[in-house]
Structure formats: C-alpha cells, structure tokens
Motif scaffolding. Structure first.
Motif, PDB file in Angstrom:
ATOM      1  N   LYS A   7     -51.095 -16.364  -0.946  1.00 61.45           N
ATOM      2  CA  LYS A   7     -50.909 -17.526  -1.808  1.00 61.45           C
ATOM      3  C   LYS A   7     -49.660 -17.406  -2.678  1.00 61.45           C
ATOM      4  O   LYS A   7     -49.479 -18.184  -3.612  1.00 61.45           O
ATOM      5  N   GLN A   8     -48.810 -16.412  -2.361  1.00 63.79           N
ATOM      6  CA  GLN A   8     -47.633 -16.189  -3.198  1.00 63.79           C
ATOM      7  C   GLN A   8     -46.350 -16.259  -2.384  1.00 63.79           C
ATOM      8  O   GLN A   8     -46.354 -16.127  -1.156  1.00 63.79           O
ATOM      9  N   TYR A   9     -45.239 -16.440  -3.113  1.00 66.76           N
ATOM     10  CA  TYR A   9     -43.918 -16.473  -2.499  1.00 66.76           C
ATOM     11  C   TYR A   9     -43.119 -15.261  -2.978  1.00 66.76           C
ATOM     12  O   TYR A   9     -43.204 -14.860  -4.140  1.00 66.76           O
ATOM     13  N   TYR A  10     -42.317 -14.720  -2.055  1.00 63.30           N
ATOM     14  CA  TYR A  10     -41.514 -13.536  -2.331  1.00 63.30           C
ATOM     15  C   TYR A  10     -40.112 -13.727  -1.787  1.00 63.30           C
ATOM     16  O   TYR A  10     -39.909 -14.408  -0.780  1.00 63.30           O
ATOM     17  N   LEU A  11     -39.130 -13.092  -2.425  1.00 58.24           N
ATOM     18  CA  LEU A  11     -37.814 -13.000  -1.829  1.00 58.24           C
ATOM     19  C   LEU A  11     -37.882 -12.007  -0.669  1.00 58.24           C
ATOM     20  O   LEU A  11     -38.584 -10.999  -0.752  1.00 58.24           O
TER      21      LEU A  11
ATOM     22  N   VAL B 207     -30.188 -11.475  -0.589  1.00 58.12           N
ATOM     23  CA  VAL B 207     -31.205 -11.188  -1.602  1.00 58.12           C
ATOM     24  C   VAL B 207     -30.857  -9.899  -2.336  1.00 58.12           C
ATOM     25  O   VAL B 207     -30.911  -9.836  -3.576  1.00 58.12           O
ATOM     26  N   GLN B 208     -30.487  -8.857  -1.596  1.00 58.72           N
ATOM     27  CA  GLN B 208     -30.129  -7.596  -2.243  1.00 58.72           C
ATOM     28  C   GLN B 208     -28.938  -7.782  -3.181  1.00 58.72           C
ATOM     29  O   GLN B 208     -28.932  -7.270  -4.299  1.00 58.72           O
ATOM     30  N   ASN B 209     -27.937  -8.533  -2.735  1.00 61.59           N
ATOM     31  CA  ASN B 209     -26.762  -8.764  -3.585  1.00 61.59           C
ATOM     32  C   ASN B 209     -27.132  -9.542  -4.842  1.00 61.59           C
ATOM     33  O   ASN B 209     -26.629  -9.256  -5.939  1.00 61.59           O
ATOM     34  N   TYR B 210     -28.014 -10.516  -4.684  1.00 55.48           N
ATOM     35  CA  TYR B 210     -28.463 -11.295  -5.845  1.00 55.48           C
ATOM     36  C   TYR B 210     -29.200 -10.395  -6.837  1.00 55.48           C
ATOM     37  O   TYR B 210     -28.938 -10.445  -8.053  1.00 55.48           O
ATOM     38  N   LEU B 211     -30.116  -9.588  -6.332  1.00 63.18           N
ATOM     39  CA  LEU B 211     -30.884  -8.720  -7.216  1.00 63.18           C
ATOM     40  C   LEU B 211     -29.978  -7.739  -7.950  1.00 63.18           C
ATOM     41  O   LEU B 211     -30.165  -7.473  -9.140  1.00 63.18           O
TER      42      LEU B 211
ATOM     43  N   ILE C 225     -29.354  -7.199 -12.178  1.00 68.24           N
ATOM     44  CA  ILE C 225     -29.409  -5.919 -12.885  1.00 68.24           C
ATOM     45  C   ILE C 225     -28.097  -5.671 -13.617  1.00 68.24           C
ATOM     46  O   ILE C 225     -28.075  -5.220 -14.775  1.00 68.24           O
ATOM     47  N   GLU C 226     -26.987  -5.955 -12.970  1.00 68.71           N
ATOM     48  CA  GLU C 226     -25.675  -5.751 -13.585  1.00 68.71           C
ATOM     49  C   GLU C 226     -25.502  -6.634 -14.819  1.00 68.71           C
ATOM     50  O   GLU C 226     -24.955  -6.187 -15.839  1.00 68.71           O
ATOM     51  N   GLU C 227     -25.978  -7.867 -14.750  1.00 67.63           N
ATOM     52  CA  GLU C 227     -25.915  -8.759 -15.900  1.00 67.63           C
ATOM     53  C   GLU C 227     -26.728  -8.197 -17.058  1.00 67.63           C
ATOM     54  O   GLU C 227     -26.274  -8.171 -18.210  1.00 67.63           O
TER      55      GLU C 227
ATOM     56  N   LEU D 237     -41.162 -12.934 -12.760  1.00 65.79           N
ATOM     57  CA  LEU D 237     -41.207 -13.785 -11.564  1.00 65.79           C
ATOM     58  C   LEU D 237     -39.832 -14.348 -11.226  1.00 65.79           C
ATOM     59  O   LEU D 237     -39.639 -15.577 -11.245  1.00 65.79           O
ATOM     60  N   ASN D 238     -38.889 -13.509 -10.912  1.00 64.02           N
ATOM     61  CA  ASN D 238     -37.551 -14.002 -10.602  1.00 64.02           C
ATOM     62  C   ASN D 238     -37.064 -14.962 -11.687  1.00 64.02           C
ATOM     63  O   ASN D 238     -36.451 -15.996 -11.412  1.00 64.02           O
ATOM     64  N   ASP D 239     -37.388 -14.618 -12.932  1.00 68.68           N
ATOM     65  CA  ASP D 239     -37.055 -15.434 -14.092  1.00 68.68           C
ATOM     66  C   ASP D 239     -36.515 -14.489 -15.156  1.00 68.68           C
ATOM     67  O   ASP D 239     -36.131 -13.363 -14.833  1.00 68.68           O
TER      68      ASP D 239
END
Length: 522
Positions: free
Chosen positions: A167-171, A178-182, A186-188, A86-88
């Motif tokens: 009932k859910q939240y999404y990027l 958002v793409q740059n963050y994702l 992955i790079e990390e 979950l983005n965690d």
C-alpha cells in the motif's frame, strides 16, 4: 596568566567559589561509568509519533526547549531528529517539499519557520549533538496515495522513479537518477546545516510482503549489467548509495558523521555459517541491505543495529546479537574502524507479547550488557515518547542507576586523531544566575566543543572520573560563554576546561581556574 613550570598549556589563576550543595551520593560509583558513551534519543516525526503537528513557531520552540531540557537533565548527549520521513523535509529545501508532519496540512505547506534550525540551535546550546535522520526511499505511508504529495515532489514529477509495493510508494533504488537525487538532498543538508551526523534507519528496499513482488525487473534489465541475479544487484544498489553518501558528506564537511541503524539481524546462521545464531528476517536476504559489508568497507562511521528483543527471546536473543555485532566490528576495526551503538526497544517496555518486557530491568540489563561487551560504545533509544511515558518507571531507573552522571560522545579518531590544544584564556565572573566562564580560543585550529570539569576544593581532581564533568559546550567562533547555574554560595571549586576536536578527541591538558586567593570581582 602564566604557563606552568613544565611548559604545558595549563594556565591558572585562583578563585574562591561558593556553592550550595546539590549533588547527592549515587549508588553507582563514577568509576563504573564510561567517560565516552553514546546516549541518544530518537525523535520520530513520521505519523507525528513524537512531535505533534500544527504548532506555531513559539509553540514549537517551547516544545523543543522543554524536550531537550529533560533529555539533558536525564544525561542524554545526542538527539536523532527525523527530518526527511517521506521524501519531504522539515527544513526549507529546494529539492523536497515541506513535510505535512510539521503543519498537519497538505505536503508542501510552509510552516513559516525552520524546525531543523531551531532544533539544532537549541541542541547545541545544551551541548547535545544533533544527528539528522533521513529516510531515503520511502515516499508515502500506507494510508496515502501519490495525489497526497505536493505537486513539486519528485515522485509526482517523475512517475517512472516510483514503485508501488503493498500500500506504499517507494523511489526505485536501482535508478541512477534516484541515486543522484538522493545524493543531492544529502549535499544540500550537510552544506546548509551545522549538524553532527547524517543518520539513516532500517528502511532500504521495503520489508517483504507475502505474495507481493517489488516491480523493478525492468530497471534490473536495463542497469543490471553483469549481475547474475536481481538480489545481488539490489544489494549493490544500496551499497553504492551508502558509499556515495559517505563520500559526499566527507567532501563537504569531513567531521560530519554518517551512521545507519539497521534491522538487528544481518543473516541467520542457517543462511550463512558466519551469521548470528538467530532465526528471523534478515537485512541481507529480505531488504537487500548488506549491513556487514558497510563495516568491511568503512563506508559508515557508526552502525546501530536495532536489537529490539529481550535477552531470553529464542529466535533472536539480545545477548546473542550483541555479541555477534561486537565481534564483527572488532574483526574489521584495524582496517576500517566503525563505532557500534545498539538500538534499544524502549517502546516495548511493559508493552509486548514477550513477557520479559514486563520487567522494568530488562532494558536496564541490556545497557549493562552493552558496557560489559566492550565493543559497544553506547545506545540509541526508540523513542522520545517511550522515554517520556516511562512505563513501569524504567526510564527513572535508567537515569538513577546508569545515566546518573554525564558522558561524552564517542570519538571517531580514525577520521582525525590530532589532539587539540586547550583554550588560550578563560575568565570567570560571578553573576546572580551562576558562575560565568568566558572561554577565549585563539588557536589556529579551533575545537568543536569544550568539556567543563569541576573539582571540590582548591586542587585539580581526576579528569578520568566522570562525576567531575559539569557540562559540554559548543565552541562559538572562539568566544564561548558557559554559565554554571548550579554554582552559588557555599563550596570551593576548581575548574578545568578541555577542548574537544571535531572528531571527539579531547585535549591532554586543561586551562585551569584554581584557588589560592579570594576571588576578586570584575
């Protein structure tokens, strides 16, 4: 030590080994079993499906060890561990908060240890691959709100990145930020961990909810460019993420694979004449994931469609879909090879409205069909809990009839076809706990793994016969120790040790420990 007459890398010395007979004859012959076959188990952490929360480091490590011991004993060769549900993160990250599923406390609570590193270390100790499973866009589960997230979660810090759907939240996949963050997450991950693959499943744009609209119209207006409709733009957003993730992984560690396990239907024939003869939800039209395009582009190393239906299910027959995916992979293989694995519905055995799943042999028959298909190179089983529950005894039957010998993971030869050299030296010593092989490798290009073959008597047997595979061991910087714990006091054996490259290519020759004289203790 000496080179043989033909100058090959086949160095021998002679050892007398005694071993208590352990193996019994299996019904399936070795020749009926593939030498390379993906046998993976998904370990789902979201909602603590397969992993309980709140374990101490000691408890967690013991759970990992016992879990992997059982999978290894059942001749699985890969674990797919969900580390970003979950983005965690289930590892220390500078970009995402600690997952609540490891501690059972609020998101961001540090467990005091690194769950991913422990799982990775223990998997590699057992010769198992670890594929790190990430969910890119999902921010919450239905029971959660944004206030349940850690204060430093990017979804709280950047509310304009987030879309609520149902009932859910999404990027929002359409935002460049958002793409740059994702990509940075992955790079990390790839930079910091010696994982074998990055793995995504079927959650891209959310599954459709009747009467609901995914509110990304303003994003489309701003970034839609030349796209005539929002649907094509959404598919392109996902395609671009897939391509960029692939390129980022390969730029950091070329041998790390990128695989995706999508929903089982690309498109139905009623929607596209080249689609499958099915009638169900589709990746292309419903969650904007053009899964076939990834095969065409070669922007993944493997695809593992979740064909979670029985062979007789009319709307989406397993047999129909297996053949369809096999043909697609075969069609584009000469341009962009991609390995095909099948996502298996272990969770449905004895627990589904389709009565076909009341027969424990349904899943077994599907694995047999995968092998007969030729294009499919193995399977991924959902999930650990279902494997352990062993409904109707199906998992025992699978192990006894089809996974009764070990198999190597499939190669990605198109990302590196060089054949590795066998190790430069192997020494053997007899210990109270078994026969210890000390593998020394001074070759300039180091292999990623070694495969240990063992043959009855004083002669080499067939390296094509899977019953001769004792184990796989990861190379530990050129000095690798493997202990054959079965070896003990009653049989004569010959060992052959081959190298396996980072792309899974096996050496042609083996370093051989062969008898002719009694073994001299060292």
């Amino acid at each position: 030590m000496f080179k043989n007459f033909f100058g090959k890398c086949l160095v021998t010395f002679f050892v007398l080994l005694l071993l208590i007979p352990v193996f019994t004859n299996q019904k399936a012959t070795a020749n009926s079993l593939p030498q390379n076959e993906m046998r993976a188990a998904w370990i789902a952490t979201v909602s603590n499906i397969d992993m309980k929360a709140g374990m101490s480091k000691t408890q967690y490590t013991q759970w990992v060890q016992s879990t992997l011991d059982k999978l290894k004993a059942d001749n699985f060769n890969t674990v797919i561990f969900q580390i970003k549900p979950l983005n965690d993160a289930l590892y220390p990250s500078k970009l995402a908060p600690w997952s609540s599923y490891i501690t059972g406390n609020t998101q961001g609570t540090n467990p005091g240890f690194d769950p991913l590193q422990i799982m990775l270390d223990e998997a590699h100790k057992r010769g198992l691959e670890l594929h790190a499973w990430v969910n890119p866009y999902r921010v919450t589960m239905p029971s959660q709100s944004l206030s349940n997230l850690a204060a430093d979660n990017v979804a709280r810090k950047n509310s304009n990145w987030v879309v609520k759907y149902g009932k859910q939240y999404y990027l929002d996949p359409g935002l460049p930020e958002v793409q740059n963050y994702l990509l940075s997450t992955i790079e990390e991950l790839v930079s910091n961990y010696d994982i074998d693959a990055v793995h995504m499943d079927d959650y891209f744009y959310p599954y459709k909810i009747k009467g609901e609209t995914f509110q990304d119209q303003q994003t489309f207006k701003k970034y839609g460019g030349s796209f005539n409709n929002i649907e094509d733009w959404r598919r392109n957003n996902v395609n671009q993420l897939v391509k960029k993730v692939y390129a980022s992984i390969k730029a950091i560690k070329p041998h790390v694979q990128y695989g995706i396990s999508p929903f089982g239907i690309w498109r139905n024939k009623g929607q596209d004449s080249t689609g499958s003869n099915t009638n169900g939800m589709s990746n292309y039209d419903d969650i904007y994931a053009d899964t076939r395009q990834w095969i065409k582009d070669g922007s993944i190393d493997y695809i593992a469609p979740q064909i979670y239906w029985s062979r007789n299910y009319k709307a989406a027959s397993y047999s129909v879909l297996l053949d369809w995916w096999g043909r697609e992979v075969q069609t584009y293989a000469k341009v962009h090879p991609v390995n095909l694995y099948i996502g298996m519905a272990n969770h449905k055995v004895g627990n589904d409205s389709d009565t076909a799943w009341n027969n424990k042999t349904e899943l077994i028959s599907q694995v047999i069909a995968n092998r007969a298909n030729k294009n499919a190179q193995g399977q991924m089983h959902f999930s650990l809990r279902s494997i352990n529950n062993n409904a109707l005894g199906y998992a025992s039957y699978l192990n006894q009839q089809l996974y009764n010998y070990k198999a190597l993971t499939p190669t990605i030869y198109w990302k590196g076809s060089a054949i590795p050299l066998c190790p430069t030296d192997v020494k053997l010593s007899k210990e109270s706990f078994g026969m210890k092989l000390t593998i020394t490798d001074e070759n300039s290009t180091q292999p990623r793994k070694y495969v240990i073959y063992r043959f009855d008597g004083t002669k080499e047997g067939s390296y094509e016969d899977v019953k001769n595979i004792v184990d796989v061991v990861y190379n530990t910087q050129g000095n690798t120790v493997y202990v054959d714990t079965i070896a003990n006091n009653s049989k004569v054996y010959t060992y052959g040790i081959k190298s396996i490259s980072a792309t899974g290519v096996e050496s042609k020759t083996a370093f051989v420990l062969k008898d002719g004289k009694p073994y001299q203790q060292q």
